[in-house]
Design an enzyme around this catalytic site. Structure first.
Site, short mmCIF file in Angstrom:
data_model
loop_
_atom_site.label_atom_id
_atom_site.label_comp_id
_atom_site.label_asym_id
_atom_site.label_seq_id
_atom_site.Cartn_x
_atom_site.Cartn_y
_atom_site.Cartn_z
N THR A 1 0.49 -7.11 13.23
CA THR A 1 1.17 -5.86 12.86
C THR A 1 1.26 -5.56 11.38
OG1 THR A 1 3.46 -6.69 12.80
CG2 THR A 1 2.61 -6.02 14.93
N THR B 1 0.87 -1.19 0.00
CA THR B 1 0.00 0.00 0.00
C THR B 1 0.90 1.24 0.00
OG1 THR B 1 -0.24 -0.28 2.41
CG2 THR B 1 -2.05 -1.06 1.02
#
Length: 414
Positions: free
Chosen positions: A201, A163
Site C-alpha cells: 500500500t 511525493t
C-alpha cells in the site's frame, strides 16, 4: 482516533521530532535534494554499521517496478542487508531492462560509497511511472548522502521519500523485553495516493536494534502488516512500487527474540502499533481528504469476514463521496457489504456514525438527518457496523473522496 499504546512500549519521538537517543543503535540516515525533482528533498539513504537481518512485504501488483523486483530478491536471499536507498519523483516503473540496469546501478553506487556489497542494499523508487531515472543526479546524491549520514538524519530521510504527501510520517519507540532490556524501533512511511489494502500500500522503512533470526522477523512483519498497512485505503489503487522493509541489526545486544516467546509477542504487538500509527497518518494525509474515517466491523462470522466487509466499504467511491458530502447514506454501506463476500443476514445489520444510530435491525431506519449532518461535519468519523453473525471483528481506515483528489491526480504529471 487514538491508537492504544501497549504497556511495554514507550514513545521516544513522533512526526517531525528526532534525537540521537531515539534512534536505534548502529543506524544512521540522510535525505537531500539531488535533482530528480525540481525542488524539495528526493533522495534518502539509511545505513546500519552492523550487518542486519531484513524482512519485507511487497506489492501484489503484477506490474512490479525494477527496484521492487531487485529488492525482493536481495531481501529473500541475503542474511546481511546494510543499507536502503530510495529516490522520489520517479518510480522507475515500466522501464524494462534499462530500468533494471538503473536499479542495479543504484545498489552498486551505494555499495561502493559505503564499502559494502550491492546485494546488501535495498533499492526503492517512487513517483511518476514510465520514465527512466536521471542517473547522474542520483549518483551524485547517493555520494553526498553517504557523507551526510547521521543518527539525527531521520527526518530529512523521511522528507526525501515523499511525493504528494504534505507531511512526514515517522515514529520512534522503545520496547521493554522480559529481561528488562530495552530495544528501539523506528519507522518512516510515505503515501497519500495509490493506497489500497493489497500489500503493501505504500513505502515504509523500519529499523530496530533488536536481535532476530530472519524467518522470525519475517513472521513478525507479515503478522503486523495484516492488521495495519493492509487495513488502510485511500483510493483503491495498488501501486507498482510498494514495499515495507524492516532491518534488525542486534546492536542493542539484547536476547534473541524467539518465536512463540513472550518477547516475540511484545515485539510483534509493538511493531503492529508502530505500523498502525504510520498507516493512519497516511490515511490522514490522503490526497484531497477532508475526513479521516475509522470503520469498526463487529459481529462478523470471522475476523477475515470482518476485514472483507470493512475493506469493501472503505473502497466504495459512493460511500466515500457520501461522507465528503456529509450525507449519512447507509444504503451505500449495506450495498458495499453485500458484495464484500462476508457472510451475514442483511436484516441484522446495524450502523452508527460517531455513536449516533443510523440503522438498526430489520431495516429500522432511525436516522435523524439534522443530527447526522452535524456529526458528519467532524474531521474524524467513526463508523460502527454490526453484522450480527458471530464474534469476528476488524478495524479499517480510510478517508473521504473529494474534488481535491481529482485535481491532484488530474495534474499529477504536469
Amino acid at each position: 482516533m487514538q491508537t492504544p499504546k501497549p504497556e511495554h512500549v514507550s514513545i521516544l519521538a513522533a512526526l517531525d521530532q528526532e534525537t540521537a537517543e531515539a534512534t536505534p543503535k548502529g543506524f544512521s540516515f540522510a535525505g537531500l535534494h539531488s535533482g530528480v525533482k525540481n525542488r524539495n528533498k528526493d533522495l534518502m539513504l539509511s545505513y546500519s554499521e552492523h550487518p542486519a537481518i531484513a524482512a519485507g512485504v511487497f506489492t501484489t501488483n503484477v506490474v512490479k517496478a525494477p527496484p521492487v523486483v531487485l529488492s525482493q530478491e536481495f531481501v529473500a536471499k541475503s542474511n546481511a542487508i546494510r543499507a536502503i536507498v530510495c529516490n522520489s519523483g520517479n518510480a522507475n516503473a515500466c522501464t524494462g531492462e534499462p530500468g533494471m540496469k538503473d536499479a542495479k546501478a543504484m545498489a552498486e553506487i551505494t555499495a561502493k560509497a559505503l564499502k559494502i556489497l550491492p546485494e546488501e542494499v535495498v533499492v526503492s523508487s517512487t513517483g511518476v511511472i514510465g520514465r527512466l531515472l536521471p542517473m547522474e543526479p542520483i549518483k551524485n546524491g547517493i555520494l553526498q548522502a553517504s557523507q551526510e549520514l547521521s543518527p539525527i538524519g531521520f527526518q530529512n530521510a523521511a522528507a526525501a521519500i515523499m511525493t504528494t504527501d504534505t507531511f512526514t510520517k515517522t515514529l520512534f519507540i522503545e520496547i521493554e523485553l522480559v529481561s528488562g532490556k530495552k530495544v528501539k524501533l523506528c519507522g518512516m512511511a510515505k503515501g497519500s495516493g495509490m493506497i489500497h489494502p493489497n500489500m503493501a500500500t505504500m513505502l515504509a522503512f523500519l529499523s530496530t536494534d533488536a536481535t532476530f533470526e530472519k524467518s522470525v522477523l519475517q513472521q513478525a512483519l507479515s503478522e503486523s502488516n495484516q492488521c495495519s498497512f493492509n487495513c488502510i485505503s485511500v483510493d483503491g489503487d495498488t501501486s507498482t512500487n510498494d514495499m515495507v522493509v524492516v532491518l534488525a541489526n542486534g546492536a542493542a545486544q539484547a536476547e534473541l527474540i524467539e518465536p512463540g516467546s513472550e518477547n516475540y509477542d511484545r515485539f510483534q504487538v509493538a511493531l503492529q502499533y508502530l505500523m498502525t500509527v504510520l498507516g493512519k497518518l497516511i490515511v490522514l494525509d490522503g490526497e484531497g481528504a477532508t475526513k479521516f474515517i475509522e470503520l469498526n466491523i463487529e459481529g462478523a462470522e470471522t475476523d477475515e469476514d470482518a476485514r472483507l466487509a470493512g475493506k469493501t466499504v472503505a473502497t466504495s467511491s459512493l460511500f466515500k463521496t457520501a461522507l465528503f458530502g456529509e450525507d449519512a447514506n447507509w444504503g451505500r454501506i449495506i450495498a458495499a457489504l453485500g458484495r464484500s463476500g462476508a457472510v451475514f443476514n442483511p436484516a441484522d445489520v446495524e450502523v452508527s456514525f460517531n455513536g449516533l444510530p443510523i440503522l438498526q435491525k430489520n431495516y429500522d431506519i432511525v436516522i435523524k438527518e439534522e443530527e447526522a449532518k452535524r456529526v458528519l461535519k467532524e474531521r474524524l468519523v467513526e463508523v460502527h457496523i454490526k453484522l450480527g453473525e458471530g464474534s469476528g471483528s476488524a478495524k479499517v481506515w480510510t478517508c473521504d473522496l473529494t474534488d481535491g483528489y481529482i485535481h491532484i491526480n488530474a495534474d499529477y504529471r504536469t
